[in-house]
Scaffold this motif. Structure first.
Motif, PDB file in Angstrom:
ATOM      1  N   ALA A 167      20.152  22.306  -4.422  1.00 12.01           N
ATOM      2  CA  ALA A 167      19.567  21.476  -5.471  1.00 12.01           C
ATOM      3  C   ALA A 167      19.679  22.256  -6.772  1.00 12.01           C
ATOM      4  O   ALA A 167      19.104  23.338  -6.899  1.00 12.01           O
ATOM      5  CB  ALA A 167      18.109  21.149  -5.161  1.00 12.01           C
ATOM      6  N   LEU A 191      21.700  17.801  -4.831  1.00 13.01           N
ATOM      7  CA  LEU A 191      20.769  17.193  -5.781  1.00 13.01           C
ATOM      8  C   LEU A 191      20.928  17.874  -7.129  1.00 13.01           C
ATOM      9  O   LEU A 191      21.174  19.079  -7.198  1.00 13.01           O
ATOM     10  CB  LEU A 191      19.320  17.355  -5.311  1.00 13.01           C
ATOM     11  CG  LEU A 191      18.933  16.788  -3.947  1.00 13.01           C
ATOM     12  CD1 LEU A 191      17.525  17.249  -3.576  1.00 13.01           C
ATOM     13  CD2 LEU A 191      19.011  15.269  -3.951  1.00 13.01           C
ATOM     14  N   TYR A 273      14.824   8.187  -0.858  1.00 11.34           N
ATOM     15  CA  TYR A 273      14.700   8.752  -2.194  1.00 11.34           C
ATOM     16  C   TYR A 273      13.614   8.064  -3.020  1.00 11.34           C
ATOM     17  O   TYR A 273      12.862   8.712  -3.753  1.00 11.34           O
ATOM     18  CB  TYR A 273      16.030   8.663  -2.940  1.00 11.34           C
ATOM     19  CG  TYR A 273      17.060   9.688  -2.521  1.00 11.34           C
ATOM     20  CD1 TYR A 273      16.680  10.886  -1.928  1.00 11.34           C
ATOM     21  CD2 TYR A 273      18.414   9.469  -2.740  1.00 11.34           C
ATOM     22  CE1 TYR A 273      17.615  11.823  -1.548  1.00 11.34           C
ATOM     23  CE2 TYR A 273      19.375  10.403  -2.367  1.00 11.34           C
ATOM     24  CZ  TYR A 273      18.962  11.582  -1.770  1.00 11.34           C
ATOM     25  OH  TYR A 273      19.902  12.516  -1.404  1.00 11.34           O
TER      26      TYR A 273
END
Length: 323
Positions: A167, A191, A273
């Motif tokens: 991420a 991400l 999400y």
């Protein structure tokens, strides 16, 4: 799911200026600014993006691994983090440099002017992510947050080499990164986190359009303050999650970190999400209503009440089954 959070560990000095910065700025003099704002409140709190995110994850019942550098004044702070459920075994403690300092002044419009002193953060690049991976028995996700730039690049390369999903969360450090560095931090991330301003700065730094960024990352999460959160994916897929409203805004410092903690916890619980973002928004509002980045109360009943009011009983039930 074992999550490592790398980035800054800091002590926050938070001040409140009762006026408005904009009223003191003269357009034709912005190249020669010399201003002093008389604050009427000072709070000294523990912070730093990696510590804030880890604190939130720990309070949600995960056991995140904090990866960062602090000074010899970290002992009491480290104990507090461990009590919150954070693994601090991979924190490097400098023998000579103070823990980083974040000095921030907030005005009546919630605008902020801040200065960050790196201190011990300069030694973060000496932490070996492969050793963290071995010590913990394996990592499932590494968030690379704002840190010493060389440390950010090293941790990113190590995560890719080890095959650990990444991420990317460059946030405040985008201002210091050049094109090649920013591209290296972003490309291949599962991400990507930015706020709205940083999303524009990231496009400028990389030279990539929004579509070109999305061809290189899995999902781009953009926080938009009171407007909520946008979740972008390749193929023009987008979902927008409204913020959890409040009439009691106290201090915006650390709101984005709390969102990330909630979002990552939602992913660890295998929530979609949208649900993960709703949980993140609920935590973000809890921080907005308190002074300090780790002073908020995290009560499941309160979180679910916020989720239910903002997103409906179905969202509260789905998140409540995990919380």
């Amino acid at each position: 799911m074992r999550i490592a959070v790398s980035g800054s560990i800091a002590i926050d000095h938070l001040m409140v200026y009762p006026g408005r910065f904009a009223e003191q700025l003269i357009a034709e003099m912005v190249e020669h600014v010399s201003l002093s704002f008389l604050a009427d409140r000072l709070e000294i709190r523990e912070g730093g993006v990696a510590a804030n995110i880890s604190f939130g994850l720990g309070r949600l019942g995960l056991r995140p691994v904090l990866v960062g550098a602090a000074g010899p004044d970290f002992a009491a702070y480290g104990e507090r983090l461990r009590e919150a459920g954070v693994d601090t075994g991979s924190v490097r403690v400098s023998e000579t440099l103070h823990t980083a300092r974040f000095v921030c002044t907030t005005d009546a419009d919630q605008n902020q002017i801040a200065t960050f002193y790196a201190g011990a953060m300069a030694e973060a690049g000496r932490i070996d992510l492969a050793e963290v991976h071995r010590r913990t028995g394996g990592l499932d996700l590494v968030l690379v947050g704002a840190d010493d730039p060389e440390a950010m690049l090293r941790h990113t390369a190590a995560a890719h080499a080890l095959g650990i999903p990444l991420a990317a969360d460059p946030s405040q450090q985008l201002a210091r990164l050049d094109t090649a560095q920013t591209r290296r931090l972003v490309e291949g991330a599962r991400l990507l986190f930015t706020n709205e301003y940083e999303s524009a700065l990231l496009r400028e730094r990389t030279g990539w359009s929004e579509r070109e960024v999305l061809r290189r990352v899995g999902t781009w999460i953009i926080t938009r303050g009171a407007e909520g959160v946008s979740i972008l994916e390749a193929g023009d897929r987008r979902s927008d999650v409204p913020a959890v409203a409040t009439d009691d805004m106290v201090d915006p410092t650390g709101v984005g970190d709390a969102f990330r903690a909630g979002f990552l916890a939602g992913l660890a619980w295998e929530l979609p999400y949208e649900r993960a973002a709703q949980l993140g928004c609920a935590l973000a509002t809890s921080v907005l209503e308190s002074v300090g980045t780790q002073e908020y109360k995290l009560l499941p009943s309160d979180v679910l009440a916020r989720v239910g009011r903002s997103y409906g009983p179905g969202a509260a039930r789905e998140i409540g089954a995990r919380l």
